[in-house]
Design a protein around this motif. Structure first.
Motif, PDB file in Angstrom:
ATOM      1  N   PRO A  98     -38.713 -13.615  26.350  1.00 14.38           N
ATOM      2  CA  PRO A  98     -37.906 -12.944  25.322  1.00 14.38           C
ATOM      3  C   PRO A  98     -37.011 -11.854  25.913  1.00 14.38           C
ATOM      4  CG  PRO A  98     -40.126 -13.289  24.521  1.00 14.38           C
ATOM      5  CD  PRO A  98     -40.135 -13.697  25.963  1.00 14.38           C
ATOM      6  N   ALA A  99     -35.799 -11.776  25.412  1.00 15.70           N
ATOM      7  CA  ALA A  99     -34.814 -10.831  25.940  1.00 15.70           C
ATOM      8  C   ALA A  99     -35.113  -9.418  25.463  1.00 15.70           C
ATOM      9  CB  ALA A  99     -33.413 -11.229  25.516  1.00 15.70           C
ATOM     10  N   PHE A 100     -34.829  -8.451  26.345  1.00 14.39           N
ATOM     11  CA  PHE A 100     -34.848  -7.047  25.956  1.00 14.39           C
ATOM     12  C   PHE A 100     -33.470  -6.710  25.415  1.00 14.39           C
ATOM     13  CE2 PHE A 100     -34.184  -2.508  26.724  1.00 14.39           C
ATOM     14  CZ  PHE A 100     -35.337  -1.976  26.153  1.00 14.39           C
ATOM     15  N   ILE A 101     -33.422  -6.164  24.205  1.00 10.71           N
ATOM     16  CA  ILE A 101     -32.149  -5.826  23.564  1.00 10.71           C
ATOM     17  C   ILE A 101     -31.934  -4.327  23.687  1.00 10.71           C
ATOM     18  CG2 ILE A 101     -30.793  -5.912  21.454  1.00 10.71           C
ATOM     19  CD1 ILE A 101     -32.508  -8.254  20.553  1.00 10.71           C
ATOM     20  N   GLU A 102     -30.921  -3.949  24.470  1.00  6.73           N
ATOM     21  CA  GLU A 102     -30.586  -2.526  24.581  1.00  6.73           C
ATOM     22  C   GLU A 102     -29.705  -2.150  23.398  1.00  6.73           C
ATOM     23  OE1 GLU A 102     -29.834   0.585  28.095  1.00  6.73           O
ATOM     24  OE2 GLU A 102     -28.537  -1.181  28.172  1.00  6.73           O
ATOM     25  N   MET A 103     -30.108  -1.087  22.713  1.00 10.76           N
ATOM     26  CA  MET A 103     -29.400  -0.621  21.518  1.00 10.76           C
ATOM     27  C   MET A 103     -28.783   0.741  21.814  1.00 10.76           C
ATOM     28  SD  MET A 103     -30.367  -2.975  19.104  1.00 10.76           S
ATOM     29  CE  MET A 103     -30.573  -2.287  17.454  1.00 10.76           C
ATOM     30  N   LYS A 104     -27.672   1.027  21.150  1.00  8.39           N
ATOM     31  CA  LYS A 104     -26.941   2.271  21.428  1.00  8.39           C
ATOM     32  C   LYS A 104     -26.579   2.987  20.140  1.00  8.39           C
ATOM     33  CE  LYS A 104     -22.582   2.246  22.943  1.00  8.39           C
ATOM     34  NZ  LYS A 104     -21.412   2.183  23.853  1.00  8.39           N
ATOM     35  N   TRP A 105     -26.702   4.310  20.208  1.00 10.59           N
ATOM     36  CA  TRP A 105     -26.227   5.191  19.141  1.00 10.59           C
ATOM     37  C   TRP A 105     -25.143   6.082  19.743  1.00 10.59           C
ATOM     38  CZ3 TRP A 105     -25.963  10.467  19.188  1.00 10.59           C
ATOM     39  CH2 TRP A 105     -25.668  11.086  17.974  1.00 10.59           C
TER      40      TRP A 105
END
Length: 322
Positions: free
Chosen positions: A312-319
Motif C-alpha cells: 500500500p502506498a504512503f500518501i503524503e498530505m500537505k497543508w
C-alpha cells in the motif's frame, strides 16, 4: 473516554516511543539506537532544525505520540513535518484529536506556513483525519518489496552489462582503493547530483559534505551494500544503496538509486540493482525494500522487471505552502 495525559517527551521516553511507533507502523520499524541517532542529528544540525515531541500516558502506560520536526533534506524555515501515532487499542478515545490540537497550537505559535503529514492508502480513518483538518494529497510513495527467496540469479546471467571503462565497487572497496578522504568525496559528488532529481514535494536542500559524512554514523550503515558505478578515473557516476534494517537482520532497505545526468539511459541503475541483489543474497537477506514515488516511472519499471512488488502506498498530505 479519556485523552490521557499529554506531556513533552524526553530522551528517557525513547524506548516507549519506539514501541508506539513500531506498533502503529510495523512496516517501518525503529530501534532505540536508530531513533537516538535521528534525534541527535536533528538537534545538532547547523540549520537549526526544529524537533518537538509529545507522549501520551493513560493509566501510566504510553499509548500515543506526536511530533513536529524539520528535515534537513527538504528544509524551509516555515515548513514542518507532523506525525500523530496512537496505538490501536487506544484509538477512538479522543487521543489523536487532543494531540492534533497540541500540534496545531505549537505550529501556529511558530508561524508554520506549510505542514506535511501522511498515512497509508489502506488507513482511510487516518486520511480522513487529515482531510478534515485541511490537508490535501501531495504525493504517493509505494513500498516495493523483493522476496529474495523467489529470485533466480541464473535468470539474469549476462544481463546488466556496464559501459566500457566503468566498474561496480562497494564503498568499502572504493575506500580501500582511493583512501577515506578521496573515496568520500567521489561518493558525495555522485550522490549529490543523482539525488537532485529524486521526486519530492518541495525543493531539495543543498546537501553538504559534512551532512553526507554523518550518514556513516548511522547504526544502519552498510558499507558493503553501498554500490557505486565508478569510472577508470575514479568518478562515481551512479549509486544504489542498501541499508541494514537494525530491527530485522533478514531485511535490507534501499536508499538512493540514481545516476548522474550525463550517464543516464546506459543501464547503470539496472547493473547496480543486480549487484545489490547479489550482495543481499550473500548476506542471507530474505527481503529488499525500497520506496518509489508513483510518478517515478523509470525506477518503477526497473523494480517491476526485477520482481519488486508494491505494498500500500504512503500518501503524503500537505497543508498550506511555501
Amino acid at each position: 473516554m479519556t485523552a490521557g495525559v499529554i506531556r513533552e517527551a524526553t530522551d528517557a521516553d525513547i524506548p516507549a516511543l519506539v514501541e508506539i511507533m513500531n506498533e502503529v507502523n510495523p512496516a517501518r520499524p525503529w530501534t532505540p539506537q536508530t531513533l537516538e541517532h535521528e534525534t541527535h542529528f536533528l538537534r545538532t544540525h547547523p540549520l537549526g532544525l526544529h524537533l518537538a515531541q509529545w507522549i501520551v500516558e493513560d493509566a501510566g502506560q504510553p499509548v500515543a505520540t506526536a511530533a513536529a520536526l524539520q528535515f534537513a533534506g527538504m528544509y524551509h524555515p516555515d515548513r514542518y513535518h507532523a506525525e500523530v501515532m496512537v496505538r490501536p487499542a487506544a484509538e477512538r478515545r479522543g487521543i489523536g484529536t487532543a494531540l492534533a490540537a497540541t500540534l496545531d497550537a505549537h505550529l501556529r505559535a511558530r508561524g508554520a506556513r506549510e505542514v506535511l503529514a501522511g498515512a497509508y492508502e489502506d488507513q482511510p480513518h487516518a486520511l480522513a483525519f487529515l482531510t478534515t483538518r485541511g490537508f490535501t494529497e501531495a504525493m504517493r510513495v509505494w513500498d516495493n518489496v523483493l522476496d529474495l527467496q523467489g529470485f533466480d540469479p541464473a535468470a539474469w546471467t549476462g544481463q546488466g552489462a556496464l559501459p566500457a571503462g566503468v566498474r561496480v565497487l562497494s564503498y568499502a572497496q572504493l575506500e580501500a582503493e582511493l583512501g577515506p578522504d578521496a573515496a568520500l568525496r567521489a561518493y558525495y559528488d555522485g550522490f549529490h547530483e543523482a539525488r537532485a532529481d529524486v521526486p519530492r514535494t518541495g525543493d531539495a536542500t543543498e546537501l553538504t559534505l559534512d551532512d553526507f559524512r554523518q550518514r556513516f554514523d548511522n547504526p544502519a550503515m552498510f558499507p558493503e551494500g553501498m554500490l557505486l558505478a565508478v569510472t577508470d578515473a575514479g568518478e562515481v557516476v551512479a549509486v544504489s544503496e542498501l541499508w541494514r534494517w537494525t530491527s530485522d537482520p533478514r531485511r535490507l532497505d534501499t536508499g538512493l538509486t540514481g545516476t548522474r545526468r550525463a550517464w543516464r539511459r546506459r543501464g547503470l541503475a539496472l547493473a547496480l540493482k543486480l549487484a545489490a541483489i547479489r550482495v543481499a543474497l550473500a548476506h542471507g537477506a530474505a527481503e529488499i525494500w525500497t520506496g518509489n514515488a508513483t510518478t517515478n516511472a523509470p525506477m518503477l519499471a526497473i523494480n517491476e522487471r526485477l520482481g519488486f512488488r508494491p505494498r500500500p502506498a504512503f500518501i503524503e498530505m500537505k497543508w498550506g505552502g511555501v
